[in-house]
Each structure stands twice: as C-alpha cells, then as structure tokens.
Scaffold this motif. Structure first.
Motif, PDB file in Angstrom:
ATOM      1  N   SER A 268       2.158   6.812  -6.694  1.00 23.91           N
ATOM      2  CA  SER A 268       1.112   7.726  -7.141  1.00 23.91           C
ATOM      3  C   SER A 268       1.540   9.182  -7.008  1.00 23.91           C
ATOM      4  O   SER A 268       1.261  10.010  -7.884  1.00 23.91           O
ATOM      5  CB  SER A 268      -0.161   7.475  -6.338  1.00 23.91           C
TER       6      SER A 268
ATOM      7  N   LYS B  14       2.518   1.782  -3.367  1.00 23.83           N
ATOM      8  CA  LYS B  14       1.525   2.295  -4.313  1.00 23.83           C
ATOM      9  C   LYS B  14       1.257   3.775  -4.079  1.00 23.83           C
ATOM     10  O   LYS B  14       1.138   4.557  -5.027  1.00 23.83           O
ATOM     11  CB  LYS B  14       0.232   1.492  -4.186  1.00 23.83           C
TER      12      LYS B  14
ATOM     13  N   HIS C  86       0.840  -1.209   0.000  1.00 24.07           N
ATOM     14  CA  HIS C  86       0.000   0.000   0.000  1.00 24.07           C
ATOM     15  C   HIS C  86       0.869   1.250   0.000  1.00 24.07           C
ATOM     16  O   HIS C  86       0.590   2.204  -0.736  1.00 24.07           O
ATOM     17  CB  HIS C  86      -0.914  -0.007   1.221  1.00 24.07           C
TER      18      HIS C  86
END
Length: 260
Positions: free
Chosen positions: A57, A53, A50
């Motif tokens: 981003s 990611k 997580h």
C-alpha cells in the motif's frame, strides 16, 4: 506419524499455500503441542500477510503519482526540541522498486532498527538528501519560515540529483504552498513509501548528530533526550544555562518558569 519436532521443522519458513495443505493433513492430530504449533504458524503467516499488504500500500500510494516522472517524499523531524537542528529528509524511490522490508513511519520503528533501515534507504533509493536548519536560524526566522526554507532547499537538491523536475512532491502534513507540484498528505509517513523513508533518514541523521553533541556539550542529556525537554535536560538548562545549540526562543519559558 510425524513427531512434534519434525512438524516444527516442517513449519519453519513455510508459505501460506503449503501451510494450508499441511494443516489439513494434521486436522485430526489431537496432540496439544501440534495444535499449538499450527496456531502459532497461522498467526505468523497472518502477520506476514498483513505486513506485505501494508508495504504494498505504501508503494502503491507513490506509484499513483508516478506516471509522468519521479515522486519525491519529504518529511521533517526536530520541530519541537529545545536544542539541535530542524532536519528535513527527502527520498525518491525507483519506479517499481522492491518494497523495503520494515519500512514504516520512523515513530513506528524501534530505535535499534532505524539505522539499518536508514542505511538500506540511502543505498537503494534513486535519490535522497538531508537539510539541516540550525538553532540560530530558527531563533531568527521562526519555525514556519525555516520549514519553508528547508523544504525548498531539499526539493532543489533532489531536482539537481535527478537531473529533471519530478512531477509530484509529497509533503507530510499541511500544505506549505512551496511548489506547484506539491501534494500535502496528512499522516503521510503512514501512507507513502517515500515520505516514510524520508522520515527515517531524517530521524536517524538528527539522532546521530545529537549523540555527537552530547560529547561536545556534556550534561544536557542530549544522548537520550535528543534535545527534547526531558527532566534531566531541563534541570541542566537551569543549572548550566544555554549551550551553543539551544534554541533561545524555545528555552525562555522553561528558564523563567524554573527561576521564578
């Protein structure tokens, strides 16, 4: 059969692919300690995925604007305090920069972790700068004019450092219409790597300055309040009056309310 201690050792630093294989090999192991270790490792790897990611981003957001040149992210701290400067940070990352572990909106980073991240940012960023607007200017010009002044100065300094004009200026919050390159990003410090970095270096620099002011002007709780309206700060304001770094226009209401 592996002991629980041996399994624990095998799980240290394991990657997701290796863990999937190892977990299957232990699926029939009913020992409570083994299942607890597997569950804990699963949660850890999920959290790591997580975070990876989220970081990807942040950098992808900036990369979407970087086709023709660099991208500068800007953010401010210290808009609301009763004392101390307004501080603007600006950061440009190298294209294809390796994501900085832990980079986030300064409000989401612990106070203990911020200085380390801020140092890493200033060491690895392509360009960075800080602009401080003093309380007297805030009193004279007003906050809106000071924000425009500070952001404009930061943009000019980055353009000089980069020896060219960047293609995009990512500005946290609402539009200020400072430059034709401006792109406003609501909650930008949670979307953009450069804005998040700008928020961190600005926060750390301003906090360190307020700690130094605590020694110069003791009794106002600047070390802990950082100039915001803590109970101790407000009480000292009434008792001691304004210091040279107080924003007079911000303190009038508190002084009147407490005196009358």
């Amino acid at each position: 059969m592996l002991t629980i201690a041996e399994i624990k050792k095998r799980l240290e630093g394991i990657d997701s692919e290796s863990f999937a294989v190892f977990e299957r090999s232990l699926q029939d192991d009913e020992r409570k300690g083994v299942q607890q270790l597997l569950a804990a490792t699963h949660r850890k790897l999920e959290a790591q995925a997580h975070e990876e990611k989220r970081l990807a981003s942040l950098y992808a957001f900036d990369a979407a604007y970087s086709n023709a040149g660099y991208v500068v992210g800007l953010d401010e701290v210290g808009r609301g305090p009763l004392a101390g400067p307004l501080t603007i940070g600006a950061v440009v990352w190298e294209k294809n920069a390796v994501p900085l572990e832990g980079l986030n909106d300064s409000k989401q980073v612990s106070e203990a972790k911020r200085p380390e991240l801020a140092h890493a940012i200033t060491e690895t960023a392509l360009c960075h700068t800080l602009v401080f607007i003093e309380p007297a200017d805030i009193d004279t010009l007003g906050m809106s004019a000071c924000l425009r002044k500070a952001f404009t100065q930061a943009i000019k300094e980055i353009d000089i450092q980069a020896a060219e004009k960047g293609t995009t200026i990512l500005l946290d919050g609402n539009p200020l219409h400072l430059d034709e390159r401006e792109v406003s990003v609501v909650k930008g410090d949670s979307h953009s790597a450069s804005i998040a970095a700008a928020s961190l270096i600005a926060k750390v620099a301003r906090d360190e300055l307020m700690v130094s002011y605590d020694k110069r002007y003791p009794g106002y709780d600047f070390k802990h309040s950082k100039g915001y309206g803590s109970k101790k700060h407000c009480e000292a304001l009434v008792e001691k009056g304004l210091s040279p770094i107080h924003r007079k226009t911000f303190c009038q209401g508190i002084l009147q309310e407490r005196l009358f």
